[in-house]
Design an enzyme around this catalytic site. Structure first.
Site, PDB file in Angstrom:
ATOM      1  N   CYS A  82     139.555  84.349   0.482  1.00  0.00           N
ATOM      2  CA  CYS A  82     140.700  85.151   0.909  1.00  0.00           C
ATOM      3  C   CYS A  82     141.879  84.261   1.260  1.00  0.00           C
ATOM      4  O   CYS A  82     141.747  83.327   2.053  1.00  0.00           O
ATOM      5  CB  CYS A  82     140.308  85.986   2.119  1.00  0.00           C
ATOM      6  SG  CYS A  82     141.678  86.926   2.782  1.00  0.00           S
ATOM      7  N   CYS A  88     144.241  85.665   9.324  1.00  0.00           N
ATOM      8  CA  CYS A  88     143.667  86.972   9.648  1.00  0.00           C
ATOM      9  C   CYS A  88     142.418  86.802  10.508  1.00  0.00           C
ATOM     10  O   CYS A  88     141.589  85.935  10.249  1.00  0.00           O
ATOM     11  CB  CYS A  88     143.323  87.692   8.342  1.00  0.00           C
ATOM     12  SG  CYS A  88     142.542  89.288   8.576  1.00  0.00           S
ATOM     13  N   CYS A  91     137.759  88.072   9.293  1.00  0.00           N
ATOM     14  CA  CYS A  91     136.547  87.307   8.934  1.00  0.00           C
ATOM     15  C   CYS A  91     136.571  85.980   9.687  1.00  0.00           C
ATOM     16  O   CYS A  91     137.637  85.417   9.921  1.00  0.00           O
ATOM     17  CB  CYS A  91     136.522  86.975   7.446  1.00  0.00           C
ATOM     18  SG  CYS A  91     136.421  88.405   6.368  1.00  0.00           S
ATOM     19  N   GLN A 273     127.358 103.526   8.919  1.00  0.00           N
ATOM     20  CA  GLN A 273     127.071 102.104   8.689  1.00  0.00           C
ATOM     21  C   GLN A 273     128.076 101.618   7.649  1.00  0.00           C
ATOM     22  O   GLN A 273     128.238 102.239   6.599  1.00  0.00           O
ATOM     23  CB  GLN A 273     125.636 101.923   8.180  1.00  0.00           C
ATOM     24  CG  GLN A 273     124.566 102.444   9.127  1.00  0.00           C
ATOM     25  CD  GLN A 273     124.309 101.512  10.306  1.00  0.00           C
ATOM     26  OE1 GLN A 273     124.883 100.423  10.411  1.00  0.00           O
ATOM     27  NE2 GLN A 273     123.451 101.941  11.213  1.00  0.00           N
ATOM     28  N   PHE A 302     119.831 107.012  19.341  1.00  0.00           N
ATOM     29  CA  PHE A 302     121.143 106.585  18.840  1.00  0.00           C
ATOM     30  C   PHE A 302     121.204 106.948  17.349  1.00  0.00           C
ATOM     31  O   PHE A 302     121.509 106.125  16.504  1.00  0.00           O
ATOM     32  CB  PHE A 302     121.366 105.087  19.053  1.00  0.00           C
ATOM     33  CG  PHE A 302     121.177 104.618  20.477  1.00  0.00           C
ATOM     34  CD1 PHE A 302     122.238 104.633  21.362  1.00  0.00           C
ATOM     35  CD2 PHE A 302     119.942 104.169  20.929  1.00  0.00           C
ATOM     36  CE1 PHE A 302     122.065 104.204  22.683  1.00  0.00           C
ATOM     37  CE2 PHE A 302     119.762 103.737  22.242  1.00  0.00           C
ATOM     38  CZ  PHE A 302     120.819 103.752  23.118  1.00  0.00           C
ATOM     39  N   GLU A 323     121.480 111.553  20.252  1.00  0.00           N
ATOM     40  CA  GLU A 323     122.778 110.919  20.030  1.00  0.00           C
ATOM     41  C   GLU A 323     123.734 111.336  21.157  1.00  0.00           C
ATOM     42  O   GLU A 323     123.616 112.426  21.707  1.00  0.00           O
ATOM     43  CB  GLU A 323     123.280 111.375  18.639  1.00  0.00           C
ATOM     44  CG  GLU A 323     124.746 111.289  18.367  1.00  0.00           C
ATOM     45  CD  GLU A 323     125.284 109.864  18.392  1.00  0.00           C
ATOM     46  OE1 GLU A 323     124.635 108.935  17.910  1.00  0.00           O
ATOM     47  OE2 GLU A 323     126.403 109.694  18.935  1.00  0.00           O
ATOM     48  N   ASP A 371     118.623 102.385  17.468  1.00  0.00           N
ATOM     49  CA  ASP A 371     119.708 101.654  16.812  1.00  0.00           C
ATOM     50  C   ASP A 371     120.943 101.741  17.695  1.00  0.00           C
ATOM     51  O   ASP A 371     121.919 102.414  17.351  1.00  0.00           O
ATOM     52  CB  ASP A 371     119.946 102.303  15.428  1.00  0.00           C
ATOM     53  CG  ASP A 371     121.057 101.622  14.658  1.00  0.00           C
ATOM     54  OD1 ASP A 371     121.437 100.486  15.007  1.00  0.00           O
ATOM     55  OD2 ASP A 371     121.568 102.236  13.700  1.00  0.00           O
ATOM     56  N   CYS A 397     122.970  95.462  16.531  1.00  0.00           N
ATOM     57  CA  CYS A 397     124.147  94.715  16.066  1.00  0.00           C
ATOM     58  C   CYS A 397     124.537  93.661  17.098  1.00  0.00           C
ATOM     59  O   CYS A 397     125.600  93.069  16.990  1.00  0.00           O
ATOM     60  CB  CYS A 397     125.303  95.658  15.785  1.00  0.00           C
ATOM     61  SG  CYS A 397     125.754  96.639  17.216  1.00  0.00           S
TER      62      CYS A 397
HETATM   63  C1  LIG Z   1     124.969 101.632  15.679  1.00  0.00           C
HETATM   64  S1  LIG Z   1     125.276 103.343  15.687  1.00  0.00           S
HETATM   65  C2  LIG Z   1     123.852 103.900  14.809  1.00  0.00           C
HETATM   66  C3  LIG Z   1     123.917 105.300  14.294  1.00  0.00           C
HETATM   67  C4  LIG Z   1     122.807 105.697  13.325  1.00  0.00           C
HETATM   68  N1  LIG Z   1     121.507 105.232  13.734  1.00  0.00           N
HETATM   69  C5  LIG Z   1     123.118 105.212  11.924  1.00  0.00           C
HETATM   70  O1  LIG Z   1     122.320 104.440  11.369  1.00  0.00           O
HETATM   71  O2  LIG Z   1     124.147 105.606  11.354  1.00  0.00           O
HETATM   72  C6  LIG Z   1     124.983 103.746  17.341  1.00  0.00           C
HETATM   73  C7  LIG Z   1     125.050 105.228  17.669  1.00  0.00           C
HETATM   74  O3  LIG Z   1     124.759 105.359  19.063  1.00  0.00           O
HETATM   75  C8  LIG Z   1     125.628 106.299  19.636  1.00  0.00           C
HETATM   76  N2  LIG Z   1     125.729 105.926  21.051  1.00  0.00           N
HETATM   77  C9  LIG Z   1     126.416 104.896  21.604  1.00  0.00           C
HETATM   78  N3  LIG Z   1     126.230 104.857  22.930  1.00  0.00           N
HETATM   79  C10 LIG Z   1     125.387 105.887  23.239  1.00  0.00           C
HETATM   80  C11 LIG Z   1     124.812 106.363  24.442  1.00  0.00           C
HETATM   81  N4  LIG Z   1     125.089 105.778  25.606  1.00  0.00           N
HETATM   82  N5  LIG Z   1     123.970 107.417  24.376  1.00  0.00           N
HETATM   83  C12 LIG Z   1     123.705 108.013  23.196  1.00  0.00           C
HETATM   84  N6  LIG Z   1     124.217 107.601  22.022  1.00  0.00           N
HETATM   85  C13 LIG Z   1     125.061 106.559  22.039  1.00  0.00           C
HETATM   86  C14 LIG Z   1     126.916 106.163  18.859  1.00  0.00           C
HETATM   87  O4  LIG Z   1     127.685 107.356  18.939  1.00  0.00           O
HETATM   88  C15 LIG Z   1     126.400 105.862  17.448  1.00  0.00           C
HETATM   89  O5  LIG Z   1     126.223 107.059  16.728  1.00  0.00           O
END
Ligand SMILES: C[S@@+](CC[C@H](N)C(=O)[O-])C[C@H]1O[C@@H](n2cnc3c(N)ncnc32)[C@H](O)[C@@H]1O
Length: 440
Positions: A82, A88, A91, A273, A302, A323, A371, A397
């Protein structure tokens, strides 16, 4: 008690130019050296390099420097693809070979697991990786205005809130990678141009560009936007505080993507994602590692839109997804219905709340997938050990919070059986990891 006077540490390294050797990368991807007994962090320098640097920050415990010249380059150094890389902030690692990036990420996870979970031997499996270029299907692009009121469209500069004008982004989905100049020009042609605060691009079944505006646009400007996207491969959507709509004022349609034979619908503001191909591999591996059976009752915490829940629901007795965001719970419920999966249910809860009186967490659950966002899932793991759930698949992550949570599981009789790096965010320092824990 006697208080001894402690003179402030002398600050006499600032602005110096020095030649140093870099020993290693720290967990942020900065080169680490030492100068006058202080650790010195050098953004953009690699291990085994000799670099001329200028000290740009001096604190009592550390120094920061910027590279002036790489005198002896590392064998892992590559030319960034890039042209904006050095300005920037999008990255961090394009100057490091792909193999070097993965080594760095693995070392970072290993360091954090050793430090936070006392685990020094890790059960690594093969890294999941895809094409490390043009992989990003969703991105927020900044819009700012210079002194001449001209739009700057791009990403934040390194360590700054100021944008750098981008013309080509090599990690963004190809459809959008070279649209920056077009975005800049159309914004500059608007009468109400300063109303545009940022842009969001999404590569999905209907490729979509969202112009977020903080003041109403004139009819004339809406007409200009209509003309602008006549020959484009994407739809243009306008978003203000209260609505997301097409240029003709109608509500924008739901978008969707396919995953493991399921169709996941989402709106522009929902989490997805960001690396579609890696996501496919990740969901496939999650299902494999969980060794799903027809009798399983799985909790997906999550769960977002049901990205894991729905593919899992196809193979098990029941899935409960949880969620935090109400609208995503509703979307996940609709997603299970339109995929004809009547064995899944979705609930809203704050999974980081101290109040863990969660009725859906019960003894029927025999497998859990979680997740979380960067904060991790300390409350959830506390609940997992209370119920002794036999199988736990943790996707993260942030290896710092994952390794912290892993310690709780390990201290309560879980074994880390498998660990994989997933290169969801190639060219950046961000790390995605999958870990399988089994109660022994
Ligand atoms: C990394 S994303 C993963 C979403 C899903 N597993 C996917 O693969 O698309 C984390 C998710 O956790 C939710 N989240 C974040 N903090 C939270 C909390 N305190 N309680 C419940 N959900 C939460 C976010 O809204 C998001 O949808």
């Amino acid at each position: 008690m006697v208080n001894f006077f402690k003179p402030a540490a002398k600050k006499n390294n600032l602005h110096q130019t020095v030649t140093i050797d870099i020993q290693r990368l720290d967990i942020n991807g900065d080169g680490v050296s030492r100068l006058n007994k202080k650790p010195l962090f050098v953004n953009g320098a690699l291990p085994d390099e000799t670099v001329a640097v200028k000290i740009i920050e001096e604190k009592s415990k550390y120094l920061r420097a910027k590279v002036l010249n790489v005198i002896t380059p590392s064998s892992q150094r590559v030319t960034p693809q890039c042209k904006h890389f050095y300005q920037c902030g999008g990255c961090d690692l394009q100057h490091l070979s792909e193999a070097g990036q993965l080594q760095f990420k693995q070392a970072k996870v290993a360091e954090l697991f050793a430090r936070n979970a006392n685990l020094t031997e890790l059960p690594w499996t093969d890294t999941l990786a895809t094409d490390p270029w043009y992989y990003r299907r969703k991105a927020r692009i900044g819009v700012q205005y210079n002194k001449l009121n001209e739009a700057i469209v791009g990403f934040r500069r390194k360590n700054s809130n100021v944008l750098t004008q981008v013309s080509h982004c090599v990690i963004l989905a190809e459809q959008f990678a070279q649209e920056f100049t077009a975005f800049t020009n159309i914004i500059n042609s608007l009468k109400t141009k300063k109303a545009i605060s940022h842009i969001e691009v999404i590569a999905a079944d209907i490729a979509t560009v969202i112009f977020r505006h903080i003041r109403p646009l004139t009819k004339h400007d809406t007409q200009l936007l209509e003309n602008f996207c006549k020959n484009k491969t994407y739809q243009l959507v306008l978003q203000d505080e209260s609505s997301v709509r097409l240029l003709n004022g109608e509500p924008s349609p739901l978008l969707s993507y396919q995953i493991a034979g399921c169709n996941i619908q989402f709106s522009e503001t929902d989490f997805v994602q960001i690396n579609a191909k890696l996501n496919e591999q990740m969901v496939e591996q999650a299902c494999q590692w969980l060794q799903l059976e027809k009798t399983d009752n799985v909790l997906d915490l999550f769960c977002g839109l049901g990205n894991f829940s729905l593919p899992i629901a196809k193979q098990v007795n029941s899935v409960v997804g949880v969620e935090g965001i109400d609208s995503m719970v509703a979307r996940a419920t609709n997603n299970s219905l339109h995929n004809n999966l009547n064995n899944s249910q979705f609930f809203q809860a704050d999974l980081n709340s101290e109040d863990t009186s969660w009725p859906w967490f019960n003894n029927d659950i025999n497998k859990i997938i979680l997740d979380p966002a960067r904060a991790g899932a300390l409350q959830v793991v506390t609940k997992i050990i209370e119920f002794n759930v036999p199988t736990v698949l943790y996707i993260s992550c942030d290896p710092a919070t994952m390794s912290r949570d892993a310690k709780v599981l390990i201290d309560h009789g879980y074994k880390l059986e498998k660990l994989a790096l997933m290169d969801m965010f190639a060219q950046t320092r961000h790390v995605e990891t999958m870990a399988l824990f089994k109660l022994i």
